[in-house]
Design a protein around this motif. Structure first.
Motif, PDB file in Angstrom:
ATOM      1  N   PHE A 129       0.810  -1.218   0.000  1.00 29.96           N
ATOM      2  CA  PHE A 129       0.000   0.000   0.000  1.00 29.96           C
ATOM      3  C   PHE A 129       0.846   1.272   0.000  1.00 29.96           C
ATOM      4  N   LEU A 130       2.156   1.131   0.042  1.00 28.78           N
ATOM      5  CA  LEU A 130       3.022   2.291   0.245  1.00 28.78           C
ATOM      6  C   LEU A 130       2.932   3.345  -0.846  1.00 28.78           C
ATOM      7  N   ASN A 131       2.874   2.927  -2.087  1.00 26.85           N
ATOM      8  CA  ASN A 131       3.016   3.869  -3.194  1.00 26.85           C
ATOM      9  C   ASN A 131       1.778   3.981  -4.072  1.00 26.85           C
ATOM     10  N   ASP A 132       0.617   3.796  -3.445  1.00 33.98           N
ATOM     11  CA  ASP A 132      -0.640   3.961  -4.172  1.00 33.98           C
ATOM     12  C   ASP A 132      -0.696   3.062  -5.404  1.00 33.98           C
ATOM     13  N   SER A 133      -0.171   1.824  -5.255  1.00 35.29           N
ATOM     14  CA  SER A 133      -0.140   0.912  -6.398  1.00 35.29           C
ATOM     15  C   SER A 133      -0.514  -0.505  -5.971  1.00 35.29           C
ATOM     16  N   PHE A 134      -1.470  -0.626  -5.042  1.00 39.87           N
ATOM     17  CA  PHE A 134      -1.804  -1.934  -4.489  1.00 39.87           C
ATOM     18  C   PHE A 134      -2.246  -2.923  -5.563  1.00 39.87           C
ATOM     19  N   ASP A 135      -3.117  -2.503  -6.450  1.00 38.44           N
ATOM     20  CA  ASP A 135      -3.641  -3.431  -7.462  1.00 38.44           C
ATOM     21  C   ASP A 135      -2.525  -3.996  -8.343  1.00 38.44           C
ATOM     22  N   LEU A 136      -1.640  -3.117  -8.794  1.00 33.76           N
ATOM     23  CA  LEU A 136      -0.529  -3.564  -9.634  1.00 33.76           C
ATOM     24  C   LEU A 136       0.421  -4.468  -8.861  1.00 33.76           C
ATOM     25  N   SER A 137       0.738  -4.080  -7.628  1.00 31.62           N
ATOM     26  CA  SER A 137       1.664  -4.860  -6.813  1.00 31.62           C
ATOM     27  C   SER A 137       1.077  -6.226  -6.463  1.00 31.62           C
ATOM     28  N   GLU A 138      -0.207  -6.248  -6.131  1.00 32.77           N
ATOM     29  CA  GLU A 138      -0.850  -7.519  -5.798  1.00 32.77           C
ATOM     30  C   GLU A 138      -0.852  -8.457  -7.011  1.00 32.77           C
ATOM     31  N   LYS A 139      -1.185  -7.934  -8.169  1.00 34.92           N
ATOM     32  CA  LYS A 139      -1.216  -8.748  -9.386  1.00 34.92           C
ATOM     33  C   LYS A 139       0.162  -9.315  -9.692  1.00 34.92           C
ATOM     34  N   ARG A 140       1.186  -8.469  -9.573  1.00 37.76           N
ATOM     35  CA  ARG A 140       2.550  -8.915  -9.836  1.00 37.76           C
ATOM     36  C   ARG A 140       2.998  -9.937  -8.799  1.00 37.76           C
ATOM     37  N   PHE A 141       2.644  -9.699  -7.544  1.00 39.23           N
ATOM     38  CA  PHE A 141       3.011 -10.609  -6.459  1.00 39.23           C
ATOM     39  C   PHE A 141       2.442 -11.998  -6.711  1.00 39.23           C
ATOM     40  N   ARG A 142       1.177 -12.057  -7.102  1.00 39.80           N
ATOM     41  CA  ARG A 142       0.521 -13.347  -7.345  1.00 39.80           C
ATOM     42  C   ARG A 142       1.084 -14.067  -8.570  1.00 39.80           C
ATOM     43  N   SER A 143       1.650 -13.333  -9.500  1.00 39.24           N
ATOM     44  CA  SER A 143       2.133 -13.938 -10.748  1.00 39.24           C
ATOM     45  C   SER A 143       3.569 -14.443 -10.659  1.00 39.24           C
ATOM     46  N   THR A 144       4.221 -14.231  -9.515  1.00 40.42           N
ATOM     47  CA  THR A 144       5.611 -14.653  -9.349  1.00 40.42           C
ATOM     48  C   THR A 144       5.716 -15.773  -8.319  1.00 40.42           C
ATOM     49  N   GLU A 145       6.912 -16.356  -8.227  1.00 33.61           N
ATOM     50  CA  GLU A 145       7.155 -17.417  -7.256  1.00 33.61           C
ATOM     51  C   GLU A 145       8.346 -17.027  -6.375  1.00 33.61           C
ATOM     52  N   PRO A 146       8.286 -17.348  -5.073  1.00 34.61           N
ATOM     53  CA  PRO A 146       9.415 -17.029  -4.192  1.00 34.61           C
ATOM     54  C   PRO A 146      10.611 -17.942  -4.462  1.00 34.61           C
ATOM     55  N   LEU A 147      11.794 -17.451  -4.156  1.00 32.76           N
ATOM     56  CA  LEU A 147      13.004 -18.251  -4.337  1.00 32.76           C
ATOM     57  C   LEU A 147      13.185 -19.261  -3.200  1.00 32.76           C
ATOM     58  N   PHE A 148      12.559 -18.983  -2.047  1.00 34.54           N
ATOM     59  CA  PHE A 148      12.654 -19.866  -0.893  1.00 34.54           C
ATOM     60  C   PHE A 148      11.253 -20.284  -0.459  1.00 34.54           C
ATOM     61  N   SER A 149      11.149 -21.453   0.152  1.00 31.47           N
ATOM     62  CA  SER A 149       9.826 -21.986   0.497  1.00 31.47           C
ATOM     63  C   SER A 149       9.125 -21.182   1.579  1.00 31.47           C
ATOM     64  N   ASP A 150       9.892 -20.607   2.515  1.00 34.45           N
ATOM     65  CA  ASP A 150       9.315 -19.760   3.562  1.00 34.45           C
ATOM     66  C   ASP A 150      10.437 -18.976   4.237  1.00 34.45           C
ATOM     67  N   PHE A 151      10.077 -18.195   5.256  1.00 36.10           N
ATOM     68  CA  PHE A 151      11.042 -17.332   5.936  1.00 36.10           C
ATOM     69  C   PHE A 151      12.152 -18.146   6.599  1.00 36.10           C
ATOM     70  N   GLN A 152      11.783 -19.234   7.238  1.00 35.63           N
ATOM     71  CA  GLN A 152      12.775 -20.063   7.913  1.00 35.63           C
ATOM     72  C   GLN A 152      13.753 -20.695   6.924  1.00 35.63           C
ATOM     73  N   ASP A 153      13.251 -21.086   5.777  1.00 40.20           N
ATOM     74  CA  ASP A 153      14.115 -21.644   4.735  1.00 40.20           C
ATOM     75  C   ASP A 153      15.137 -20.598   4.290  1.00 40.20           C
ATOM     76  N   PHE A 154      14.680 -19.378   4.159  1.00 35.02           N
ATOM     77  CA  PHE A 154      15.582 -18.284   3.777  1.00 35.02           C
ATOM     78  C   PHE A 154      16.630 -18.049   4.859  1.00 35.02           C
ATOM     79  N   LEU A 155      16.208 -18.020   6.125  1.00 38.85           N
ATOM     80  CA  LEU A 155      17.152 -17.800   7.223  1.00 38.85           C
ATOM     81  C   LEU A 155      18.175 -18.923   7.310  1.00 38.85           C
ATOM     82  N   SER A 156      17.735 -20.145   7.074  1.00 40.32           N
ATOM     83  CA  SER A 156      18.663 -21.280   7.109  1.00 40.32           C
ATOM     84  C   SER A 156      19.719 -21.140   6.030  1.00 40.32           C
ATOM     85  N   TYR A 157      19.298 -20.671   4.868  1.00 42.74           N
ATOM     86  CA  TYR A 157      20.255 -20.441   3.779  1.00 42.74           C
ATOM     87  C   TYR A 157      21.263 -19.365   4.184  1.00 42.74           C
ATOM     88  N   CYS A 158      20.769 -18.309   4.800  1.00 38.62           N
ATOM     89  CA  CYS A 158      21.664 -17.222   5.228  1.00 38.62           C
ATOM     90  C   CYS A 158      22.660 -17.724   6.277  1.00 38.62           C
TER      91      CYS A 158
END
Length: 239
Positions: free
Chosen positions: A205-234
């Motif tokens: 909601f930061l930059n008055d672009s929620f619709d665009l950001s939400e659509k883009r967010f849903r159309s992509t895939e994360p590089l890690f399965s979840d937050f803990q997976d990312f922390l373990s990698y770090c």
């Protein structure tokens, strides 16, 4: 107490105590200020109101600390002393829509910053900058197109997020909480908006672009399965 800090800031800085107050004050003076304009550390920012009608700021503009926007130039006073002539100097300043102005930048009379522009810290602008590009320097020069910068940021995000966590671990001896990765959640968050941590969801909601950001967010895939997976990698990268 937050209310006490705000009250104290109001007493000390007046109309520059917060970004909304400053934007409202500038409009009252006659400066054209668009929607969703942010003044970061507004008490450090100077917008020249000697001739307020000569400055216009578009929508979704981010003006960071220690920046100045000037529409006049008093250097002619030296000429008057030497030659006697009074040679007034003034020029319109236009800042378009969706513009970021880095810290300690100086926007001078005659500057025209077109839409979708990023201006690096410490830059000086006195002429026209074409839109959809990144600029920096004294005077500001084009570094790359906005598309090039977009691809650069996509490639750099993982490396920078990992570095952030690794340095945190080295400094504090334990893993960071999610809020420390507030701007990097695309790397490890599931794409179900309803399940998204509120700390991360707020950024949509930061930059008055929620619709665009939400659509883009849903159309992509994360590089890690979840937050803990990312922390373990770090953790595995800490040396």
């Amino acid at each position: 107490m937050m209310w006490l800090k705000k009250a104290a800031a109001k007493i000390v800085y007046g109309h520059k105590s917060d970004e909304k107050s400053y934007a409202r004050w500038l409009r009252q003076q006659g400066v054209a200020v668009g929607k969703n304009v942010h003044f970061y550390s507004p008490w450090t920012i100077r917008v020249d109101t000697q001739r307020p009608w000569m400055i216009e700021i578009g929508d979704n503009v981010h003006i960071t600390a220690d920046c100045s926007i000037l529409q006049h130039d008093y250097s002619w006073s030296i000429l008057e002393h030497q030659y006697g002539d009074v040679l007034g100097s003034c020029g319109k300043v236009h800042i378009g829509n969706n513009v970021f102005i880095g810290q300690k930048s100086l926007i001078l009379k005659g500057a025209y910053i077109d839409d979708n522009t990023i201006l690096g810290a410490g830059s000086v602008v006195s002429k026209k900058l074409e839109g959809n590009a990144v600029y920096a320097g004294v005077p500001a020069k084009k570094l790359m197109s906005l598309d090039e910068f977009y691809r650069k940021r996509q490639e750099a995000q993982k490396e920078e997020a990992v570095s952030l966590v690794c340095e945190y671990i080295k400094t504090y001896g334990h893993l960071p909480k999610p809020e420390a990765l507030r701007e990097f959640y695309w790397l490890f968050s599931g794409r179900d908006i309803s399940q998204l941590d509120p700390i991360f969801k707020d950024t949509l909601f930061l930059n008055d672009s929620f619709d665009l950001s939400e659509k883009r967010f849903r159309s992509t895939e994360p590089l890690f399965s979840d937050f803990q997976d990312f922390l373990s990698y770090c953790e595995s990268m800490v040396k």
